[in-house]
Design a protein around this motif. Structure first.
Motif, PDB file in Angstrom:
ATOM      1  N   UNK A 178       2.979  18.911 -18.186  1.00  0.00           N
ATOM      2  CA  UNK A 178       2.558  18.573 -16.827  1.00  0.00           C
ATOM      3  C   UNK A 178       3.567  17.686 -16.112  1.00  0.00           C
ATOM      4  N   UNK A 179       4.301  16.860 -16.814  1.00  0.00           N
ATOM      5  CA  UNK A 179       5.235  15.943 -16.158  1.00  0.00           C
ATOM      6  C   UNK A 179       6.666  16.443 -16.185  1.00  0.00           C
ATOM      7  N   UNK A 180       7.054  17.106 -17.228  1.00  0.00           N
ATOM      8  CA  UNK A 180       8.391  17.693 -17.311  1.00  0.00           C
ATOM      9  C   UNK A 180       8.330  18.913 -18.215  1.00  0.00           C
ATOM     10  N   UNK A 181       9.285  19.755 -18.073  1.00  0.00           N
ATOM     11  CA  UNK A 181       9.274  20.967 -18.893  1.00  0.00           C
ATOM     12  C   UNK A 181       9.543  20.608 -20.349  1.00  0.00           C
ATOM     13  N   UNK A 182       8.870  21.304 -21.271  1.00  0.00           N
ATOM     14  CA  UNK A 182       9.194  21.100 -22.680  1.00  0.00           C
ATOM     15  C   UNK A 182      10.668  21.427 -22.927  1.00  0.00           C
ATOM     16  N   UNK A 183      11.255  20.741 -23.875  1.00  0.00           N
ATOM     17  CA  UNK A 183      12.680  20.909 -24.156  1.00  0.00           C
ATOM     18  C   UNK A 183      12.896  21.134 -25.636  1.00  0.00           C
ATOM     19  N   UNK A 184      13.657  22.172 -25.963  1.00  0.00           N
ATOM     20  CA  UNK A 184      14.073  22.391 -27.356  1.00  0.00           C
ATOM     21  C   UNK A 184      15.288  21.508 -27.593  1.00  0.00           C
ATOM     22  N   UNK A 185      15.274  20.766 -28.683  1.00  0.00           N
ATOM     23  CA  UNK A 185      16.398  19.902 -29.000  1.00  0.00           C
ATOM     24  C   UNK A 185      16.820  20.145 -30.444  1.00  0.00           C
ATOM     25  N   UNK A 186      18.126  20.298 -30.622  1.00  0.00           N
ATOM     26  CA  UNK A 186      18.706  20.460 -31.944  1.00  0.00           C
ATOM     27  C   UNK A 186      19.730  19.348 -32.116  1.00  0.00           C
ATOM     28  N   UNK A 187      19.396  18.391 -32.970  1.00  0.00           N
ATOM     29  CA  UNK A 187      20.232  17.210 -33.171  1.00  0.00           C
ATOM     30  C   UNK A 187      21.352  17.566 -34.151  1.00  0.00           C
ATOM     31  N   UNK A 188      22.565  17.177 -33.793  1.00  0.00           N
ATOM     32  CA  UNK A 188      23.706  17.391 -34.676  1.00  0.00           C
ATOM     33  C   UNK A 188      23.640  16.376 -35.807  1.00  0.00           C
ATOM     34  N   UNK A 189      23.642  16.826 -37.048  1.00  0.00           N
ATOM     35  CA  UNK A 189      23.547  15.876 -38.182  1.00  0.00           C
ATOM     36  C   UNK A 189      24.799  15.031 -38.341  1.00  0.00           C
TER      37      UNK A 189
END
Length: 189
Positions: A178-189
């Motif tokens: 509702x407040x912002x679009x969901x975001x896919x995040x892939x963190x670099x190890x």
């Protein structure tokens, strides 16, 4: 000499055959409708898109690590990958059913570890979030955490990036629809 009619005949009439074909067609159409609902092709399509996004994310993380090894510095922009280094010949194709912008490099996530991540904002409809974006987020999280529920609404809260990293590792989707679009995040190890 004429033969008397006995009430028995051989074969069926054209009208009877037409009625039988129409009945079979109606039954087949009803069966196909229920089979399509049973297979849930829409969910399978979302899973395929998420699988493609996961594959792209893995390639980006590998390209990041190769760049860092070959150049001796961390990349600071997307253009570093396909500029003079030629690590990637092209940037991964946008999955238009999921995102308008595609993958971005975020060098200041504030998350533990490298603080660097690739992220894709789920904004199929650009300005509004709908259940499709939330469902893509849920399917992505389900790939890495089998307890994630797929029964979501367009106002579903997936939590913060820090909370999701703590529970799911380096691959996760976060945000509140509702407040912002969901975001896919892939963190670099």
């Amino acid at each position: 000499m004429t033969q008397n009619y006995t009430g028995m005949r051989k074969g069926i009439s054209l009208v009877e055959m037409t009625i039988a074909i129409v009945l079979f067609a109606v039954l087949a159409a009803i069966g196909l409708k229920y089979t399509k609902v049973y297979l849930n092709t829409d969910l399978q399509a979302k899973k395929a898109r998420v699988a493609a996004a996961t594959d792209q994310a893995s390639q980006l993380v590998q390209a990041y690590q190769i760049y860092k090894t070959e150049m001796g510095v961390e990349p600071t922009a997307i253009n570093d990958f396909n500029g003079s280094s030629s690590i990637l010949t092209t940037w991964p194709t946008k999955i238009k059913e999921m995102s308008q912008a595609g993958w971005e490099l975020n060098t200041s996530t504030g998350l533990p570890g490298t603080g660097v991540a690739f992220q894709m904002k789920l904004d199929k409809n650009v300005s509004t979030t709908d259940k499709i974006d939330a469902l893509h987020c849920a399917v992505f999280n389900r790939e890495f955490n089998s307890t994630q529920d797929l029964n979501v609404t367009n106002s579903f809260n997936f939590g913060t990036a820090a909370a999701k990293k703590a529970t799911q590792g380096n691959y996760f989707c976060y945000g509140q629809a509702t407040t912002n679009n969901p975001t896919i995040m892939v963190v670099v190890p």
